[in-house]
Design a protein around this motif. Structure first.
Motif, PDB file in Angstrom:
ATOM      1  N   HIS A   1       0.810  -1.198   0.000  1.00  0.00           N
ATOM      2  CA  HIS A   1       0.000   0.000   0.000  1.00  0.00           C
ATOM      3  C   HIS A   1       0.854   1.263   0.000  1.00  0.00           C
ATOM      4  CE1 HIS A   1      -3.752  -2.085   0.405  1.00  0.00           C
ATOM      5  NE2 HIS A   1      -3.264  -2.801   1.397  1.00  0.00           N
ATOM      6  N   LEU A   2       2.100   1.136   0.384  1.00  0.00           N
ATOM      7  CA  LEU A   2       2.962   2.312   0.430  1.00  0.00           C
ATOM      8  C   LEU A   2       3.173   2.892  -0.964  1.00  0.00           C
ATOM      9  CD1 LEU A   2       4.554   4.111   2.353  1.00  0.00           C
ATOM     10  CD2 LEU A   2       6.533   2.671   1.959  1.00  0.00           C
ATOM     11  N   LEU A   3       3.239   2.030  -1.991  1.00  0.00           N
ATOM     12  CA  LEU A   3       3.432   2.519  -3.357  1.00  0.00           C
ATOM     13  C   LEU A   3       2.179   3.164  -3.933  1.00  0.00           C
ATOM     14  CD1 LEU A   3       5.482  -0.392  -4.956  1.00  0.00           C
ATOM     15  CD2 LEU A   3       6.309   1.879  -4.384  1.00  0.00           C
ATOM     16  N   THR A   4       1.015   2.679  -3.539  1.00  0.00           N
ATOM     17  CA  THR A   4      -0.235   3.134  -4.149  1.00  0.00           C
ATOM     18  C   THR A   4      -1.075   4.012  -3.228  1.00  0.00           C
ATOM     19  OG1 THR A   4      -1.380   1.151  -3.397  1.00  0.00           O
ATOM     20  CG2 THR A   4      -0.375   1.065  -5.570  1.00  0.00           C
ATOM     21  N   GLY A   5      -0.620   4.294  -2.024  1.00  0.00           N
ATOM     22  CA  GLY A   5      -1.455   4.970  -1.040  1.00  0.00           C
ATOM     23  C   GLY A   5      -1.389   6.484  -1.035  1.00  0.00           C
ATOM     24  N   TYR A   6      -0.703   7.102  -1.962  1.00  0.00           N
ATOM     25  CA  TYR A   6      -0.593   8.555  -1.974  1.00  0.00           C
ATOM     26  C   TYR A   6      -1.950   9.186  -2.277  1.00  0.00           C
ATOM     27  CZ  TYR A   6       4.465   8.163  -1.907  1.00  0.00           C
ATOM     28  OH  TYR A   6       5.757   7.891  -1.545  1.00  0.00           O
ATOM     29  N   CYS A   7      -2.302  10.204  -1.506  1.00  0.00           N
ATOM     30  CA  CYS A   7      -3.558  10.926  -1.717  1.00  0.00           C
ATOM     31  C   CYS A   7      -3.444  12.298  -1.062  1.00  0.00           C
ATOM     32  CB  CYS A   7      -4.745  10.139  -1.156  1.00  0.00           C
ATOM     33  SG  CYS A   7      -4.637   9.803   0.606  1.00  0.00           S
ATOM     34  N   ASP A   8      -4.506  13.082  -1.206  1.00  0.00           N
ATOM     35  CA  ASP A   8      -4.526  14.392  -0.563  1.00  0.00           C
ATOM     36  C   ASP A   8      -4.712  14.213   0.932  1.00  0.00           C
ATOM     37  OD1 ASP A   8      -4.259  15.710  -2.992  1.00  0.00           O
ATOM     38  OD2 ASP A   8      -6.426  15.682  -3.346  1.00  0.00           O
ATOM     39  N   PRO A   9      -4.079  15.074   1.726  1.00  0.00           N
ATOM     40  CA  PRO A   9      -4.232  14.941   3.178  1.00  0.00           C
ATOM     41  C   PRO A   9      -5.663  15.265   3.607  1.00  0.00           C
ATOM     42  CG  PRO A   9      -2.959  16.904   2.655  1.00  0.00           C
ATOM     43  CD  PRO A   9      -3.187  16.167   1.374  1.00  0.00           C
ATOM     44  N   PRO A  10      -6.130  14.668   4.690  1.00  0.00           N
ATOM     45  CA  PRO A  10      -7.483  14.982   5.148  1.00  0.00           C
ATOM     46  C   PRO A  10      -7.558  16.428   5.638  1.00  0.00           C
ATOM     47  CG  PRO A  10      -6.372  13.515   6.695  1.00  0.00           C
ATOM     48  CD  PRO A  10      -5.479  13.680   5.516  1.00  0.00           C
TER      49      PRO A  10
END
Length: 112
Positions: A1-10
């Protein structure tokens, strides 16, 4: 998940400049930019180059690099299992053949 888990911060989670939000990283802030992008590679067979497909390929390569002898070991294990099964069957047959006279005899007791 570390490779695909990038997103905008809450909402309400401040991020320092140069950090990226990844909920799978301890603390949520990581300095490494997202390493994978859609269309980052071109597959010969026409497979869509999605982030999840690229992450799967990276994981498979790292797994192979960690244990390049794994395929050979699995083939050898299959051979050993066939030999073990054959040995178990032959042992069972031999036991049945050897002990059949004792198991089929009739012992009668006659009172003196």
């Amino acid at each position: 998940h570390l490779l695909t888990g990038y997103c905008d911060p809450p909402a309400g989670k401040p991020m320092m400049p140069g950090l990226y939000y990844n909920p799978y990283f301890p603390g949520g802030a990581i300095a490494m930019p997202p390493p994978l992008n859609d269309g980052g590679v071109e597959y010969e067979d026409g497979t869509p180059a999605t982030i999840s497909q690229q992450a799967k390929d990276v994981i498979e390569f790292l797994n192979w690099a960690a244990e390049p002898e794994a395929d050979e070991r699995k083939k050898e294990a299959a051979k050993y299992m066939v030999v073990l099964a054959f040995t178990a069957l032959m042992t069972g047959y031999y036991k049945r053949f050897k002990w059949s006279p004792y198991k089929t005899r009739a012992i009668s007791y006659v009172k003196p």
